[in-house]
Design a protein around this motif. Structure first.
Motif, mmCIF file in Angstrom:
data_model
loop_
_atom_site.group_PDB
_atom_site.id
_atom_site.type_symbol
_atom_site.label_atom_id
_atom_site.label_comp_id
_atom_site.label_asym_id
_atom_site.label_seq_id
_atom_site.Cartn_x
_atom_site.Cartn_y
_atom_site.Cartn_z
ATOM 1 N N HIS A 173 28.448 156.660 51.617
ATOM 2 C CA HIS A 173 27.050 157.352 52.124
ATOM 3 C C HIS A 173 25.888 156.764 51.873
ATOM 4 N N LEU A 174 25.669 155.743 51.317
ATOM 5 C CA LEU A 174 24.334 155.007 51.306
ATOM 6 C C LEU A 174 24.308 154.427 52.741
ATOM 7 N N SER A 175 25.506 153.646 52.920
ATOM 8 C CA SER A 175 25.422 152.975 54.355
ATOM 9 C C SER A 175 25.304 153.703 55.312
ATOM 10 N N ILE A 196 25.352 163.853 53.134
ATOM 11 C CA ILE A 196 25.087 162.871 52.275
ATOM 12 C C ILE A 196 24.172 163.228 51.107
ATOM 13 N N MET A 197 23.281 164.217 51.468
ATOM 14 C CA MET A 197 22.459 164.818 50.461
ATOM 15 C C MET A 197 23.223 165.589 49.663
ATOM 16 N N THR A 198 24.067 166.602 50.017
ATOM 17 C CA THR A 198 25.071 167.372 49.266
ATOM 18 C C THR A 198 25.854 166.426 48.152
ATOM 19 N N TYR A 199 26.263 165.222 48.992
ATOM 20 C CA TYR A 199 27.040 164.329 47.891
ATOM 21 C C TYR A 199 26.263 163.953 46.790
ATOM 22 N N PHE A 200 24.899 163.318 47.022
ATOM 23 C CA PHE A 200 24.165 162.789 46.169
ATOM 24 C C PHE A 200 23.766 163.670 44.951
ATOM 25 N N ILE A 201 23.475 164.913 45.339
ATOM 26 C CA ILE A 201 23.168 166.225 44.559
ATOM 27 C C ILE A 201 24.314 166.435 43.677
ATOM 28 N N ASP A 237 17.618 159.925 43.081
ATOM 29 C CA ASP A 237 17.098 158.903 43.653
ATOM 30 C C ASP A 237 17.784 158.654 45.293
ATOM 31 N N GLY A 238 19.028 158.970 45.477
ATOM 32 C CA GLY A 238 19.515 159.167 46.632
ATOM 33 C C GLY A 238 19.323 160.417 47.539
ATOM 34 N N VAL A 239 18.997 161.486 46.851
ATOM 35 C CA VAL A 239 18.234 162.758 47.540
ATOM 36 C C VAL A 239 16.898 162.273 48.053
#
Length: 161
Positions: free
Chosen positions: A86-88, A104-109, A115-117
Protein backbone atom coordinates in the motif's frame (compact mmCIF):
# COMPACT_ATOMS: atom_id res chain seq x y z
CA UNK A 1 10.68 1.13 20.63
CA UNK A 2 12.86 2.34 23.49
CA UNK A 3 15.76 2.74 21.06
CA UNK A 4 13.55 4.65 18.62
CA UNK A 5 12.47 7.04 21.36
CA UNK A 6 16.05 7.65 22.44
CA UNK A 7 17.59 7.75 18.96
CA UNK A 8 14.91 8.02 16.23
CA UNK A 9 17.51 8.78 13.55
CA UNK A 10 18.75 5.20 13.93
CA UNK A 11 15.86 4.06 11.72
CA UNK A 12 17.49 5.89 8.80
CA UNK A 13 21.07 4.73 9.37
CA UNK A 14 22.51 2.35 6.75
CA UNK A 15 25.03 -0.46 7.00
CA UNK A 16 27.91 -0.73 4.55
CA UNK A 17 25.62 -2.94 2.46
CA UNK A 18 22.91 -0.25 2.39
CA UNK A 19 20.54 -1.99 4.79
CA UNK A 20 18.56 -0.05 7.39
CA UNK A 21 16.87 -1.29 10.59
CA UNK A 22 13.72 -1.53 8.44
CA UNK A 23 15.40 -4.22 6.33
CA UNK A 24 16.39 -6.19 9.42
CA UNK A 25 12.99 -5.82 11.03
CA UNK A 26 11.31 -7.17 7.90
CA UNK A 27 13.63 -10.18 7.94
CA UNK A 28 12.57 -11.08 11.46
CA UNK A 29 8.99 -9.75 11.39
CA UNK A 30 7.35 -13.09 12.14
CA UNK A 31 9.57 -13.95 15.07
CA UNK A 32 7.47 -11.63 17.21
CA UNK A 33 4.87 -13.59 19.14
CA UNK A 34 2.21 -10.89 19.12
CA UNK A 35 0.98 -9.74 15.67
CA UNK A 36 -0.09 -6.32 16.98
CA UNK A 37 3.30 -5.75 18.61
CA UNK A 38 5.20 -6.58 15.43
CA UNK A 39 2.99 -4.39 13.25
CA UNK A 40 3.24 -1.55 15.78
CA UNK A 41 7.04 -1.75 15.77
CA UNK A 42 7.10 -1.89 11.96
CA UNK A 43 4.89 1.21 11.77
CA UNK A 44 7.14 3.10 14.20
CA UNK A 45 10.27 2.23 12.22
CA UNK A 46 8.49 3.22 8.98
CA UNK A 47 7.51 6.54 10.56
CA UNK A 48 11.17 7.36 11.19
CA UNK A 49 12.39 5.86 7.88
CA UNK A 50 9.92 8.03 5.94
CA UNK A 51 11.32 11.21 7.50
CA UNK A 52 14.14 10.92 4.95
CA UNK A 53 12.71 12.47 1.78
CA UNK A 54 14.53 10.02 -0.48
CA UNK A 55 12.58 7.16 1.13
CA UNK A 56 9.22 8.63 0.12
CA UNK A 57 8.98 7.00 -3.28
CA UNK A 58 7.57 3.82 -4.70
CA UNK A 59 11.08 2.94 -5.86
CA UNK A 60 12.52 3.19 -2.32
CA UNK A 61 9.77 1.05 -0.80
CA UNK A 62 10.08 -1.52 -3.60
CA UNK A 63 13.87 -1.55 -3.17
CA UNK A 64 13.49 -2.50 0.49
CA UNK A 65 11.11 -5.31 -0.46
CA UNK A 66 13.46 -6.49 -3.20
CA UNK A 67 16.56 -6.31 -0.97
CA UNK A 68 14.95 -8.39 1.77
CA UNK A 69 13.36 -10.93 -0.56
CA UNK A 70 16.56 -11.41 -2.55
CA UNK A 71 18.46 -12.21 0.66
CA UNK A 72 18.80 -15.91 1.29
CA UNK A 73 16.11 -17.48 3.51
CA UNK A 74 13.91 -14.36 3.86
CA UNK A 75 10.56 -13.29 2.48
CA UNK A 76 8.12 -10.62 3.56
CA UNK A 77 4.65 -11.97 4.29
CA UNK A 78 1.29 -11.05 5.72
CA UNK A 79 0.68 -7.67 7.27
CA UNK A 80 4.20 -6.40 6.59
CA UNK A 81 3.95 -7.14 2.86
CA UNK A 82 0.46 -5.64 2.69
CA UNK A 83 1.58 -2.47 4.49
CA UNK A 84 4.57 -2.02 2.17
CA UNK A 85 2.48 -2.75 -0.93
CA UNK A 86 0.00 0.00 0.00
CA UNK A 87 2.83 2.41 0.81
CA UNK A 88 4.47 1.71 -2.55
CA UNK A 89 1.24 2.37 -4.46
CA UNK A 90 0.69 5.56 -2.46
CA UNK A 91 4.10 6.92 -3.43
CA UNK A 92 3.80 6.17 -7.16
CA UNK A 93 4.95 9.20 -9.14
CA UNK A 94 1.96 9.46 -11.46
CA UNK A 95 -1.03 10.63 -9.41
CA UNK A 96 -3.30 9.68 -12.32
CA UNK A 97 -2.22 6.05 -12.02
CA UNK A 98 -2.77 6.15 -8.29
CA UNK A 99 -6.53 5.77 -8.24
CA UNK A 100 -6.70 4.00 -4.90
CA UNK A 101 -6.08 6.54 -2.12
CA UNK A 102 -9.41 5.67 -0.43
CA UNK A 103 -8.52 1.95 -0.37
CA UNK A 104 -5.05 2.74 0.99
CA UNK A 105 -6.42 5.08 3.66
CA UNK A 106 -9.01 2.47 4.70
CA UNK A 107 -6.23 -0.10 5.06
CA UNK A 108 -4.08 2.25 7.16
CA UNK A 109 -7.07 3.07 9.38
CA UNK A 110 -7.80 -0.66 9.84
CA UNK A 111 -4.23 -1.19 11.09
CA UNK A 112 -4.35 2.01 13.20
CA UNK A 113 -1.38 3.48 11.33
CA UNK A 114 -2.32 7.15 11.63
CA UNK A 115 0.96 8.33 10.11
CA UNK A 116 -0.03 6.38 7.01
CA UNK A 117 -3.41 8.12 6.95
CA UNK A 118 -1.63 11.48 7.05
CA UNK A 119 0.60 10.37 4.15
CA UNK A 120 -2.52 9.60 2.10
CA UNK A 121 -3.97 13.03 2.89
CA UNK A 122 -0.62 14.67 2.14
CA UNK A 123 -0.47 12.95 -1.28
CA UNK A 124 -4.15 13.51 -2.11
CA UNK A 125 -5.77 16.28 -0.02
CA UNK A 126 -9.00 16.02 -2.02
CA UNK A 127 -9.74 12.72 -0.25
CA UNK A 128 -10.83 14.69 2.83
CA UNK A 129 -13.96 15.79 0.97
CA UNK A 130 -15.02 12.13 0.71
CA UNK A 131 -14.71 11.55 4.44
CA UNK A 132 -18.11 13.06 5.37
CA UNK A 133 -16.90 14.56 8.65
CA UNK A 134 -19.45 16.26 10.87
CA UNK A 135 -18.89 19.96 11.53
CA UNK A 136 -17.47 19.50 15.04
CA UNK A 137 -15.26 16.62 13.94
CA UNK A 138 -14.15 18.57 10.88
CA UNK A 139 -12.97 21.49 13.05
CA UNK A 140 -10.85 19.17 15.19
CA UNK A 141 -9.56 17.42 12.08
CA UNK A 142 -8.57 20.72 10.43
CA UNK A 143 -6.75 21.75 13.61
CA UNK A 144 -4.71 18.52 13.57
CA UNK A 145 -4.20 18.72 9.81
CA UNK A 146 -2.83 22.23 10.14
CA UNK A 147 -0.05 20.89 12.33
CA UNK A 148 0.81 17.99 9.98
CA UNK A 149 0.32 19.27 6.43
CA UNK A 150 1.79 21.98 4.26
CA UNK A 151 -0.04 25.25 3.59
CA UNK A 152 -0.69 24.10 0.01
CA UNK A 153 -2.31 20.87 1.20
CA UNK A 154 -4.39 22.77 3.75
CA UNK A 155 -5.60 25.14 1.03
CA UNK A 156 -6.56 22.15 -1.12
CA UNK A 157 -8.50 20.59 1.77
CA UNK A 158 -10.38 23.82 2.55
CA UNK A 159 -11.07 24.44 -1.15
CA UNK A 160 -12.68 20.98 -1.42
CA UNK A 161 -14.94 21.52 1.59
Amino acid sequence: TILLKAFPEAAREKTAGGWTPLHRLLCFHYQFRNRNTSLDILQKVLHEWLKAKENRSSHSVNSVISDVESAKYYSIRGEAKELLRHLSVLFEEEKESNSRPREIMTYFISTSWWDGVWWVIHRDPSIVATMDLETTTNAAFLSKAGKRLSVGNMMEIIKNE
